[in-house]
Structure formats: C-alpha cells, structure tokens
Motif scaffolding. Structure first.
Motif, mmCIF file in Angstrom:
data_model
loop_
_atom_site.group_PDB
_atom_site.id
_atom_site.type_symbol
_atom_site.label_atom_id
_atom_site.label_comp_id
_atom_site.label_asym_id
_atom_site.label_seq_id
_atom_site.Cartn_x
_atom_site.Cartn_y
_atom_site.Cartn_z
ATOM 1 N N LEU A 57 -14.727 -7.505 -4.043
ATOM 2 C CA LEU A 57 -13.480 -6.762 -3.879
ATOM 3 C C LEU A 57 -12.750 -7.199 -2.613
ATOM 4 C CD1 LEU A 57 -11.593 -4.550 -4.875
ATOM 5 C CD2 LEU A 57 -12.982 -2.884 -3.643
ATOM 6 N N ILE A 58 -13.480 -7.334 -1.514
ATOM 7 C CA ILE A 58 -12.858 -7.800 -0.269
ATOM 8 C C ILE A 58 -12.327 -9.220 -0.442
ATOM 9 C CG2 ILE A 58 -13.326 -8.411 2.135
ATOM 10 C CD1 ILE A 58 -15.306 -6.126 2.244
ATOM 11 N N ASP A 59 -13.097 -10.060 -1.115
ATOM 12 C CA ASP A 59 -12.672 -11.437 -1.367
ATOM 13 C C ASP A 59 -11.398 -11.457 -2.207
ATOM 14 O OD1 ASP A 59 -13.258 -14.389 -1.365
ATOM 15 O OD2 ASP A 59 -13.381 -14.029 -3.525
ATOM 16 N N ALA A 60 -11.358 -10.650 -3.270
ATOM 17 C CA ALA A 60 -10.184 -10.619 -4.151
ATOM 18 C C ALA A 60 -8.955 -10.074 -3.429
ATOM 19 C CB ALA A 60 -10.484 -9.762 -5.382
ATOM 20 N N GLU A 61 -9.177 -9.118 -2.526
ATOM 21 C CA GLU A 61 -8.060 -8.543 -1.774
ATOM 22 C C GLU A 61 -7.324 -9.614 -0.983
ATOM 23 O OE1 GLU A 61 -7.264 -4.888 1.419
ATOM 24 O OE2 GLU A 61 -9.320 -5.508 0.901
ATOM 25 N N HIS A 62 -8.070 -10.580 -0.448
ATOM 26 C CA HIS A 62 -7.446 -11.660 0.320
ATOM 27 C C HIS A 62 -6.907 -12.768 -0.589
ATOM 28 C CE1 HIS A 62 -10.122 -9.845 3.451
ATOM 29 N NE2 HIS A 62 -9.016 -9.973 4.134
ATOM 30 N N VAL A 63 -7.704 -13.156 -1.575
ATOM 31 C CA VAL A 63 -7.324 -14.290 -2.437
ATOM 32 C C VAL A 63 -6.108 -13.960 -3.298
ATOM 33 C CG1 VAL A 63 -8.091 -15.744 -4.361
ATOM 34 C CG2 VAL A 63 -9.663 -15.225 -2.484
ATOM 35 N N LEU A 64 -6.017 -12.720 -3.781
ATOM 36 C CA LEU A 64 -4.988 -12.363 -4.763
ATOM 37 C C LEU A 64 -3.799 -11.611 -4.158
ATOM 38 C CD1 LEU A 64 -7.382 -11.120 -7.604
ATOM 39 C CD2 LEU A 64 -6.448 -13.422 -7.266
ATOM 40 N N ALA A 65 -3.763 -11.516 -2.833
ATOM 41 C CA ALA A 65 -2.739 -10.702 -2.176
ATOM 42 C C ALA A 65 -1.319 -11.113 -2.562
ATOM 43 C CB ALA A 65 -2.915 -10.773 -0.661
ATOM 44 N N ARG A 66 -1.088 -12.398 -2.786
ATOM 45 C CA ARG A 66 0.268 -12.877 -3.068
ATOM 46 C C ARG A 66 0.452 -13.352 -4.515
ATOM 47 N NH1 ARG A 66 3.017 -13.483 1.705
ATOM 48 N NH2 ARG A 66 1.738 -13.485 3.614
ATOM 49 N N VAL A 67 -0.490 -13.017 -5.374
ATOM 50 C CA VAL A 67 -0.380 -13.446 -6.776
ATOM 51 C C VAL A 67 0.582 -12.518 -7.520
ATOM 52 C CG1 VAL A 67 -1.619 -13.778 -8.938
ATOM 53 C CG2 VAL A 67 -2.684 -14.449 -6.767
ATOM 54 N N LYS A 68 1.595 -13.104 -8.143
ATOM 55 C CA LYS A 68 2.589 -12.319 -8.870
ATOM 56 C C LYS A 68 1.949 -11.643 -10.080
ATOM 57 C CE LYS A 68 7.198 -12.732 -10.880
ATOM 58 N NZ LYS A 68 8.318 -13.663 -11.225
ATOM 59 N N GLY A 69 2.306 -10.372 -10.289
ATOM 60 C CA GLY A 69 1.777 -9.627 -11.430
ATOM 61 C C GLY A 69 0.575 -8.772 -11.095
ATOM 62 N N ILE A 70 0.067 -8.894 -9.848
ATOM 63 C CA ILE A 70 -1.075 -8.091 -9.406
ATOM 64 C C ILE A 70 -0.598 -7.132 -8.313
ATOM 65 C CG2 ILE A 70 -3.324 -8.121 -8.261
ATOM 66 C CD1 ILE A 70 -3.891 -10.774 -9.567
ATOM 67 N N ALA A 71 -0.909 -5.848 -8.463
ATOM 68 C CA ALA A 71 -0.498 -4.834 -7.492
ATOM 69 C C ALA A 71 -1.722 -4.261 -6.790
ATOM 70 C CB ALA A 71 0.268 -3.706 -8.185
ATOM 71 N N MET A 72 -1.540 -3.849 -5.542
ATOM 72 C CA MET A 72 -2.640 -3.247 -4.783
ATOM 73 C C MET A 72 -2.164 -1.970 -4.103
ATOM 74 S SD MET A 72 -4.889 -6.317 -3.152
ATOM 75 C CE MET A 72 -5.438 -7.714 -4.177
ATOM 76 N N THR A 73 -2.920 -0.906 -4.285
ATOM 77 C CA THR A 73 -2.670 0.361 -3.597
ATOM 78 C C THR A 73 -3.836 0.629 -2.670
ATOM 79 O OG1 THR A 73 -1.457 1.258 -5.494
ATOM 80 C CG2 THR A 73 -2.259 2.832 -3.858
ATOM 81 N N ARG A 74 -3.543 0.869 -1.397
ATOM 82 C CA ARG A 74 -4.591 1.139 -0.414
ATOM 83 C C ARG A 74 -4.515 2.598 0.014
ATOM 84 N NH1 ARG A 74 -2.616 -3.918 0.117
ATOM 85 N NH2 ARG A 74 -4.104 -5.640 0.271
ATOM 86 N N PHE A 75 -5.501 3.377 -0.418
ATOM 87 C CA PHE A 75 -5.551 4.793 -0.087
ATOM 88 C C PHE A 75 -6.183 5.000 1.284
ATOM 89 C CE2 PHE A 75 -5.575 4.612 -4.733
ATOM 90 C CZ PHE A 75 -4.624 5.575 -5.065
ATOM 91 N N THR A 76 -5.882 6.143 1.897
ATOM 92 C CA THR A 76 -6.478 6.512 3.188
ATOM 93 C C THR A 76 -7.028 7.932 3.091
ATOM 94 O OG1 THR A 76 -4.461 7.498 4.125
ATOM 95 C CG2 THR A 76 -4.719 5.098 4.335
ATOM 96 N N SER A 77 -7.556 8.427 4.205
ATOM 97 C CA SER A 77 -8.122 9.772 4.213
ATOM 98 C C SER A 77 -7.079 10.841 3.908
ATOM 99 C CB SER A 77 -8.767 10.055 5.575
ATOM 100 O OG SER A 77 -7.809 9.935 6.616
ATOM 101 N N THR A 78 -5.789 10.541 4.123
ATOM 102 C CA THR A 78 -4.740 11.534 3.836
ATOM 103 C C THR A 78 -4.554 11.743 2.340
ATOM 104 O OG1 THR A 78 -3.011 9.831 3.906
ATOM 105 C CG2 THR A 78 -3.498 10.996 5.957
ATOM 106 N N ASP A 79 -5.128 10.865 1.529
ATOM 107 C CA ASP A 79 -5.003 10.983 0.075
ATOM 108 C C ASP A 79 -6.198 11.684 -0.566
ATOM 109 O OD1 ASP A 79 -2.520 9.342 -0.232
ATOM 110 O OD2 ASP A 79 -3.811 7.797 0.607
ATOM 111 N N VAL A 80 -7.175 12.100 0.239
ATOM 112 C CA VAL A 80 -8.373 12.751 -0.302
ATOM 113 C C VAL A 80 -8.002 14.112 -0.876
ATOM 114 C CG1 VAL A 80 -10.619 13.741 0.272
ATOM 115 C CG2 VAL A 80 -9.948 11.541 1.232
ATOM 116 N N VAL A 81 -8.393 14.358 -2.124
ATOM 117 C CA VAL A 81 -8.066 15.619 -2.786
ATOM 118 C C VAL A 81 -9.327 16.396 -3.152
ATOM 119 C CG1 VAL A 81 -5.830 14.903 -3.679
ATOM 120 C CG2 VAL A 81 -7.882 14.401 -5.005
#
Length: 322
Positions: free
Chosen positions: A275-299
């Motif tokens: 997952l960490i590897d893909a986060e870096h490798v695919l960061a600029r690949v068109k058609g792939i989206a990434m959402t990064r949650f934080t502790s403020t999103d804990v429900v």
C-alpha cells in the motif's frame, strides 16, 4: 462570547435525553468543542468562540429534535462528528446538485465528514480509488455500501471482497476445517458490513447466485475481473508484488476500491507494504484517486480518535529525533 438560547417546546423527557445522565452528554460536547455549557431547565448558555458556540447550538437543537426517542452513544458520536465538520452533509452525485442516495438497507447512510464526502465522490467517478487512514473512518464500510448500491442498480454483475490473510501479530497455527472455514476469520469484517447493508437473507441469496464473492487475496492471481465491484481491504498487509497483481486483475466495466491503514502493518519486519509502495508509484497516474483520512474523520467511540492522535504524535516525535 456567551450565546444564549432555549430548546422549545420545553419537554423534560427530551431535555434529559439530550443532556444525559448527570449532564454527561453536555460534558462530552464541552470536551469536543472546548466550550463551557450551562443550563437552567430548557435555557442554555454556551461560552466560547462565536463560530464554535453557534455549532454547539445547532448540535443541541438537532439532538433535541432526535430526542423524541432515546439517544444512543452512537447517535451522539455521529452528531458530534457532523457538527465538527458541518460542510460534509450528503455527498452529491458528481456534477449533480442533489444528495447522493445509496441503495442499501441503511436509510441513514451518508457522508459524515468532508473527507468521507470526497471519498464517495471519488469512488463514483474513478475506476480505482484508494482510501488510506486510521481505523474507524468508514473506509471499508463506505466502499462496501457503494458496491451494494452498484449491484442494486445493476451497474455491476457481482461484488468481490478480498483481503490478505495475514495474522495481526499473533501465531494462530494451523486452523481446522475446509478452505472456507480457514479463511473466514480473516474476512469476518467484510461479512459484518454486508450483513449490515443487505441483511442476512439477501447476503445468503447473493452468495448462492454468484453475485457475492469473499476470498483471500491469493485467490485473485490469474483472474480477470470484468463487470465487478472489487474491494481490497487491509491493503497495508500486501507486498508490492501482491498489490501489482491485484490492480492488474481489473477488467472492463469494473470498479476497484483499495483500503488500508499504514500505521497497522502486520507484515514480517523488513517487508515493504504494497500500500505504501502503491501510494508513491501511482500518485500521478490518471484515473486513480486517493483519499487520506485522519483522526478527525473517526466516527467510532471518541476515544478512538484520541488514541489515533496519540500514536500519530509519537510517530512524529520519533521521526524528528531520527
């Protein structure tokens, strides 16, 4: 400033539900917003910054409206999350003005925070979406909800849920039973989400019809997944090779969501997370989206957010000292 307001019409039963036993609910709201709340019967005073005090007023008025029935701890926590992120609301359809309505058994299902809002939009508008962040942020649950919605609308023919079968820091040994019984413990969280969103009977029938498949990641090798909604959960426990193998399974008419928490990696020491590897490798690949949650999103329970923040703070200290 001090904001004064009343909850009307005065109903002592509803007031008791809003305030909680010995005003426990008010104390939770004070801790969450950093304000001071005092009350006399149905009249409230909130001492704090203007914007924050107005949010607290809106929260109490909303809880009072719901208090025709007893308020559960979950209801209070979700209301707190919504009040702290009032812009979240319901995620609209991409390019549309109306609220997003997911066809599941949960009529109250909606985004609770701005990032959950963004996450739902990205799932709807991208073929591959990554949801990264701590436990309790709704990454897996919302992904399964979107998958159920797509199946109900016949946008896909089947749902495939998968995760790597990696033990969480324990050595369980050889598990008894057939293949299904061996892998079921690892996939139980996915079953729980399906039962909540579809109901036990619907899930059973969907499995019988081949519309639902839950399998360990190793079973994905060599397959091409067409017209399917595919979710890879606990992706932090994949290797880079497994992640590449999984992402290249996606076929025509399919949608893929990858979820994981990079702070809870159970791989052997020295093994890189896919997952960490893909986060870096695919960061600029068109058609792939990434959402990064934080502790403020804990429900989940409010303590979960505080626990996440404590571990994040320690990680930052260690990074500075390294």
């Amino acid at each position: 400033m001090i904001l004064r307001f009343s909850l009307e019409p005065v109903d002592n039963t509803r007031l008791a539900r809003v305030c909680g036993s010995l005003d426990a609910h008010l104390r939770e709201i004070e801790a969450a917003f950093g304000v001071k709340i005092t009350r006399r019967d149905g009249e409230f005073r909130v001492n704090g910054a203007k914007v924050v005090a107005e949010r607290v007023q809106g929260l109490l008025e909303g809880l009072y409206e719901r208090a025709r029935r007893p308020l559960s701890a979950e209801t209070l926590q979700l209301a707190l999350v919504e009040a702290q992120a009032p812009a979240a609301g319901s995620a609209p359809e991409p390019g549309g003005d109306g609220p997003l309505v997911l066809r599941t058994r949960r009529a109250d299902l909606s985004a609770r925070t701005p990032r959950q809002h963004q996450y739902l939009q990205q799932i709807l508008s991208h073929d591959i979406t990554f949801g990264l962040g701590p436990a309790g942020t709704g990454k897996t649950f919302l992904a399964v909800a979107c998958a159920v919605d797509a199946l109900e609308r016949a946008a896909v023919q089947r749902i495939i849920l998968t995760r790597p079968a990696v033990e969480a820091g324990e050595r369980l040994g050889f598990l008894p039973g057939d293949l299904t019984q061996k892998v079921d413990p690892y996939l139980r969280p996915l079953y729980d989400a399906l039962y909540d969103l579809l109901g036990f009977d619907r899930v059973t029938k969907a499995f019988e019809k081949g519309q639902l498949e839950v399998a360990p990641l190793a079973f994905m090798r060599g397959r091409t997944l067409n017209h399917a909604f595919v979710i890879l959960d606990e992706a932090q426990n994949t290797t880079p090779e497994q992640m590449k193998m999984f992402l290249t399974r996606i076929g025509f008419g399919s949608r893929c969501v990858v979820t994981g928490d990079t702070s809870q990696i159970d791989l052997p020491r020295g093994t890189q997370s896919g997952l960490i590897d893909a986060e870096h490798v695919l960061a600029r690949v068109k058609g792939i989206a990434m959402t990064r949650f934080t502790s403020t999103d804990v429900v989940r329970h409010p303590l979960v957010a505080r626990i996440v923040e404590a571990y994040e703070a320690r990680a930052k200290r260690e990074a500075r000292e390294a």
